[in-house]
Design a protein around this motif. Structure first.
Motif, PDB file in Angstrom:
ATOM      1  N   SER A  74       0.828  -1.210   0.000  1.00  0.00           N
ATOM      2  CA  SER A  74       0.000   0.000   0.000  1.00  0.00           C
ATOM      3  C   SER A  74       0.860   1.257   0.000  1.00  0.00           C
ATOM      4  O   SER A  74       0.519   2.244  -0.654  1.00  0.00           O
TER       5      SER A  74
ATOM      6  N   HIS B 282      -5.827   2.825   1.007  1.00  0.00           N
ATOM      7  CA  HIS B 282      -4.407   2.500   1.152  1.00  0.00           C
ATOM      8  C   HIS B 282      -3.840   3.148   2.412  1.00  0.00           C
ATOM      9  O   HIS B 282      -3.061   2.526   3.139  1.00  0.00           O
TER      10      HIS B 282
ATOM     11  N   SER C  89      -4.177  -4.390  -5.514  1.00  0.00           N
ATOM     12  CA  SER C  89      -4.880  -4.281  -4.228  1.00  0.00           C
ATOM     13  C   SER C  89      -5.553  -5.595  -3.844  1.00  0.00           C
ATOM     14  O   SER C  89      -5.558  -5.969  -2.663  1.00  0.00           O
TER      15      SER C  89
END
Length: 152
Positions: free
Chosen positions: A14, A42, A137
């Motif tokens: 992240s 994030h 992600s």
């Protein structure tokens, strides 16, 4: 790999994605509304990863998986908007022109944001930044889940 190492790896992912977004912005790729929406999860994952270094509670990695999956989902939505598969928020895509008077059209143009969510400013191998954010992600969410299911 230990739970703590997996948490650090997910948090680092992240950090790198968020840092990359800021680097692109520094090079003139201003973020649209959906780009900004993808950044907040994030930031939350980074905070959770920081806590994961200090706290060993088994629930923490599950909490980290939530923002990673959330930003992935927003990335999928954004990529769909870019591909014109569906409409995005009216505040960051072009709206219909039909039926508007000249004054209404001028007001719509003047009120429109400069950065549109339905345009692809950069892509790599045919995948936009939003698409890459989604793919990476979801991989980070999987790492968070792996950390949550580790015994130690």
């Amino acid at each position: 790999m230990t739970r703590k190492n997996l948490i650090l790896l997910a948090g680092l992912g992240s950090v790198l994605l968020l840092g990359g977004a800021f680097v692109f912005q520094a090079f003139g790729y201003a973020p649209c509304k959906l780009c900004l929406w993808q950044r907040w999860p994030h930031a939350a994952a980074i905070v959770i990863a920081g806590l994961g270094v200090l706290i060993t509670h088994r629930l923490l990695p599950w909490l980290g998986a939530v923002p990673a999956a959330t930003t992935g989902a927003i990335g999928v939505f954004h990529a769909g908007v870019e591909q014109k598969w569906w409409e995005g928020p009216t505040t960051c895509t072009s709206g219909p022109v039909g039926g508007l008077s000249a004054d209404e059209l001028m007001n719509q143009i003047l009120a429109a944001p400069l950065i549109r969510c339905d345009e692809i400013p950069w892509s790599l191998f045919g995948v936009s930044m939003a698409g890459w954010n989604a793919l990476i992600s979801f991989a980070l969410a999987a790492i968070w889940v792996m950390a949550a299911t580790r015994r130690v």
